[in-house]
Design a protein around this motif. Sequence first.
Motif, PDB file in Angstrom:
ATOM      1  N   GLU A 111       1.259  -1.481  -0.158  1.00  0.00           N
ATOM      2  CA  GLU A 111      -0.287   0.019  -0.367  1.00  0.00           C
ATOM      3  C   GLU A 111       1.112   1.521   0.054  1.00  0.00           C
ATOM      4  OE1 GLU A 111      -4.363   1.315   2.190  1.00  0.00           O
ATOM      5  OE2 GLU A 111      -2.749  -0.820   2.989  1.00  0.00           O
ATOM      6  N   GLU A 112       0.425   1.815  -1.341  1.00  0.00           N
ATOM      7  CA  GLU A 112       1.555   3.690  -0.922  1.00  0.00           C
ATOM      8  C   GLU A 112       0.938   4.910  -0.524  1.00  0.00           C
ATOM      9  OE1 GLU A 112       3.037   3.008  -5.259  1.00  0.00           O
ATOM     10  OE2 GLU A 112       4.685   1.618  -4.692  1.00  0.00           O
ATOM     11  N   SER A 113       0.955   5.161  -0.627  1.00  0.00           N
ATOM     12  CA  SER A 113      -0.295   6.918  -0.535  1.00  0.00           C
ATOM     13  C   SER A 113      -0.777   6.867  -1.417  1.00  0.00           C
ATOM     14  CB  SER A 113       0.955   8.456  -0.168  1.00  0.00           C
ATOM     15  OG  SER A 113       2.074   8.541  -1.445  1.00  0.00           O
ATOM     16  N   ASP A 114      -0.540   7.286  -2.670  1.00  0.00           N
ATOM     17  CA  ASP A 114      -1.570   6.987  -3.685  1.00  0.00           C
ATOM     18  C   ASP A 114      -2.430   6.077  -4.587  1.00  0.00           C
ATOM     19  OD1 ASP A 114       0.651   6.205  -5.004  1.00  0.00           O
ATOM     20  OD2 ASP A 114       0.504   8.036  -6.318  1.00  0.00           O
ATOM     21  N   GLY A 115      -1.951   4.346  -3.812  1.00  0.00           N
ATOM     22  CA  GLY A 115      -2.571   3.256  -4.300  1.00  0.00           C
ATOM     23  C   GLY A 115      -1.841   2.132  -4.065  1.00  0.00           C
ATOM     24  N   PHE A 116      -1.559   1.353  -4.992  1.00  0.00           N
ATOM     25  CA  PHE A 116      -1.210   0.508  -4.152  1.00  0.00           C
ATOM     26  C   PHE A 116       0.703  -0.104  -5.765  1.00  0.00           C
ATOM     27  CE2 PHE A 116      -5.035   0.009  -3.206  1.00  0.00           C
ATOM     28  CZ  PHE A 116      -4.739  -0.955  -1.782  1.00  0.00           C
ATOM     29  N   GLY A 117       1.777  -0.418  -4.871  1.00  0.00           N
ATOM     30  CA  GLY A 117       2.232  -1.230  -6.193  1.00  0.00           C
ATOM     31  C   GLY A 117       2.593  -2.756  -6.417  1.00  0.00           C
ATOM     32  N   ALA A 118       3.624  -3.639  -6.903  1.00  0.00           N
ATOM     33  CA  ALA A 118       4.323  -4.422  -6.643  1.00  0.00           C
ATOM     34  C   ALA A 118       5.661  -4.488  -7.699  1.00  0.00           C
ATOM     35  CB  ALA A 118       3.280  -5.664  -7.847  1.00  0.00           C
ATOM     36  N   GLU A 119       6.613  -5.649  -6.754  1.00  0.00           N
ATOM     37  CA  GLU A 119       7.937  -5.637  -7.881  1.00  0.00           C
ATOM     38  C   GLU A 119       8.518  -6.933  -7.436  1.00  0.00           C
ATOM     39  OE1 GLU A 119      12.374  -3.500  -7.472  1.00  0.00           O
ATOM     40  OE2 GLU A 119      10.825  -3.352  -5.948  1.00  0.00           O
ATOM     41  N   LEU A 120       8.742  -7.258  -8.793  1.00  0.00           N
ATOM     42  CA  LEU A 120       9.637  -8.961  -9.128  1.00  0.00           C
ATOM     43  C   LEU A 120      10.665  -8.619  -9.589  1.00  0.00           C
ATOM     44  CD1 LEU A 120       6.067 -10.352 -11.438  1.00  0.00           C
ATOM     45  CD2 LEU A 120       6.546 -10.831  -9.296  1.00  0.00           C
ATOM     46  N   THR A 136      24.062 -17.092 -17.997  1.00  0.00           N
ATOM     47  CA  THR A 136      23.260 -16.892 -17.020  1.00  0.00           C
ATOM     48  C   THR A 136      23.511 -15.609 -16.088  1.00  0.00           C
ATOM     49  OG1 THR A 136      23.753 -18.727 -15.971  1.00  0.00           O
ATOM     50  CG2 THR A 136      22.521 -16.921 -13.972  1.00  0.00           C
ATOM     51  N   ALA A 137      22.510 -14.875 -16.156  1.00  0.00           N
ATOM     52  CA  ALA A 137      21.792 -13.281 -15.924  1.00  0.00           C
ATOM     53  C   ALA A 137      21.070 -13.059 -14.547  1.00  0.00           C
ATOM     54  CB  ALA A 137      21.359 -12.763 -16.658  1.00  0.00           C
ATOM     55  N   GLU A 138      21.820 -13.171 -13.127  1.00  0.00           N
ATOM     56  CA  GLU A 138      20.892 -12.535 -11.416  1.00  0.00           C
ATOM     57  C   GLU A 138      20.119 -12.001 -11.870  1.00  0.00           C
ATOM     58  OE1 GLU A 138      22.912 -15.470  -8.295  1.00  0.00           O
ATOM     59  OE2 GLU A 138      22.477 -17.071  -9.657  1.00  0.00           O
ATOM     60  N   ASP A 139      19.001 -11.425 -11.562  1.00  0.00           N
ATOM     61  CA  ASP A 139      18.505 -10.128 -10.865  1.00  0.00           C
ATOM     62  C   ASP A 139      18.613  -8.986 -12.429  1.00  0.00           C
ATOM     63  OD1 ASP A 139      17.460  -8.987  -9.101  1.00  0.00           O
ATOM     64  OD2 ASP A 139      19.222  -7.374  -8.754  1.00  0.00           O
ATOM     65  N   PHE A 140      18.981 -10.155 -13.185  1.00  0.00           N
ATOM     66  CA  PHE A 140      18.409  -9.457 -14.118  1.00  0.00           C
ATOM     67  C   PHE A 140      17.615  -8.097 -14.611  1.00  0.00           C
ATOM     68  CE2 PHE A 140      16.882  -9.357 -18.807  1.00  0.00           C
ATOM     69  CZ  PHE A 140      17.868  -8.732 -19.888  1.00  0.00           C
ATOM     70  N   GLY A 141      16.493  -8.032 -13.995  1.00  0.00           N
ATOM     71  CA  GLY A 141      16.140  -6.340 -14.775  1.00  0.00           C
ATOM     72  C   GLY A 141      15.036  -6.591 -13.315  1.00  0.00           C
ATOM     73  N   ARG A 142      14.523  -5.884 -12.860  1.00  0.00           N
ATOM     74  CA  ARG A 142      12.779  -5.574 -11.921  1.00  0.00           C
ATOM     75  C   ARG A 142      12.241  -5.038 -12.363  1.00  0.00           C
ATOM     76  NH1 ARG A 142      14.407  -6.750  -6.983  1.00  0.00           N
ATOM     77  NH2 ARG A 142      16.874  -6.807  -5.967  1.00  0.00           N
ATOM     78  N   LEU A 143      11.224  -5.764 -12.309  1.00  0.00           N
ATOM     79  CA  LEU A 143       9.616  -4.982 -12.996  1.00  0.00           C
ATOM     80  C   LEU A 143       8.539  -4.664 -11.955  1.00  0.00           C
ATOM     81  CD1 LEU A 143       9.367  -8.779 -14.569  1.00  0.00           C
ATOM     82  CD2 LEU A 143      10.097  -6.470 -15.950  1.00  0.00           C
ATOM     83  N   GLU A 144       7.999  -3.860 -12.288  1.00  0.00           N
ATOM     84  CA  GLU A 144       7.738  -2.711 -11.129  1.00  0.00           C
ATOM     85  C   GLU A 144       6.095  -2.244 -12.233  1.00  0.00           C
ATOM     86  OE1 GLU A 144       8.556   1.234 -10.188  1.00  0.00           O
ATOM     87  OE2 GLU A 144       9.242   0.583  -8.548  1.00  0.00           O
ATOM     88  N   TRP A 145       5.086  -2.304 -11.132  1.00  0.00           N
ATOM     89  CA  TRP A 145       3.447  -1.780 -11.476  1.00  0.00           C
ATOM     90  C   TRP A 145       2.704  -0.975 -10.325  1.00  0.00           C
ATOM     91  CZ3 TRP A 145       5.525  -7.018 -12.207  1.00  0.00           C
ATOM     92  CH2 TRP A 145       5.290  -7.723 -13.102  1.00  0.00           C
ATOM     93  N   GLN A 146       2.180   0.073 -10.371  1.00  0.00           N
ATOM     94  CA  GLN A 146       1.653   0.862  -9.525  1.00  0.00           C
ATOM     95  C   GLN A 146       0.310   1.172  -9.976  1.00  0.00           C
ATOM     96  OE1 GLN A 146       5.334   3.572  -9.539  1.00  0.00           O
ATOM     97  NE2 GLN A 146       5.633   3.388  -7.706  1.00  0.00           N
ATOM     98  N   GLY A 147      -0.330   1.177  -9.338  1.00  0.00           N
ATOM     99  CA  GLY A 147      -2.265   1.816  -9.583  1.00  0.00           C
ATOM    100  C   GLY A 147      -2.563   2.148  -8.352  1.00  0.00           C
ATOM    101  N   ARG A 148      -3.952   2.895  -8.134  1.00  0.00           N
ATOM    102  CA  ARG A 148      -4.844   3.321  -7.596  1.00  0.00           C
ATOM    103  C   ARG A 148      -5.329   1.698  -7.095  1.00  0.00           C
ATOM    104  NH1 ARG A 148      -4.519   8.394  -6.510  1.00  0.00           N
ATOM    105  NH2 ARG A 148      -4.119   9.568  -8.125  1.00  0.00           N
ATOM    106  N   SER A 149      -5.584   1.010  -7.901  1.00  0.00           N
ATOM    107  CA  SER A 149      -6.227  -0.517  -7.537  1.00  0.00           C
ATOM    108  C   SER A 149      -5.038  -0.954  -7.161  1.00  0.00           C
ATOM    109  CB  SER A 149      -7.420  -0.854  -7.707  1.00  0.00           C
ATOM    110  OG  SER A 149      -7.290  -1.254  -9.605  1.00  0.00           O
TER     111      SER A 149
END
Length: 195
Positions: A111-120, A136-149
Amino acid sequence: MMISAFRPAAAMLCCAALSFGLPAAAQAGDIAEKATLAETLLDRGYGGAALKAFDTSAAAFWTASPLQLRTVLFADAVDGFADYTPRGNSEFQPSDALRLYFEPVGFAYIEESDGFGAELAADLQIRTPGGLILATAEDFGRLEWQGRSKMREVHATIEFPLPDFKPGSYQLLLTLRDENSPKTTTVTLPFSVTE
């Protein structure tokens, strides 16, 4: 290398670290009870209340679900959630890029101040069918989503140039780690390199 995560409105998000609280896992009976309530309310003509009960059931399922991928494939083009052109085959030329499209399910939210977020976090590995690890590429990248719901219709695209492999059969292993829960998943996509 290209990694992108999209909101339903298809706006690309930049990566940032988040810390998530993990809600209590729902029980299977809890999911069924909420779904049954939604159906009963709908049958009795209470559409709004039925939708709310259905959303509660879906949220309980999401929390209880392991991290999994609803869809994962090689794609020629990606324009948004469920808006992609699957690659006709899994044969690549040495100069090609590998583009993965996938739709994750069951990750945790914060839960964030203006909604919700997630990270993989994403790890990649290329190996032979016999198990010999070639890259092998460990921690190749970060995927993030944010929204009001708490968005459940999200997708991501990972693209990278194919390493200089000789013609033959290979396997791409994609491992996703939920940065906000202990959930992980690994999928294997076979592909080949042609002359």
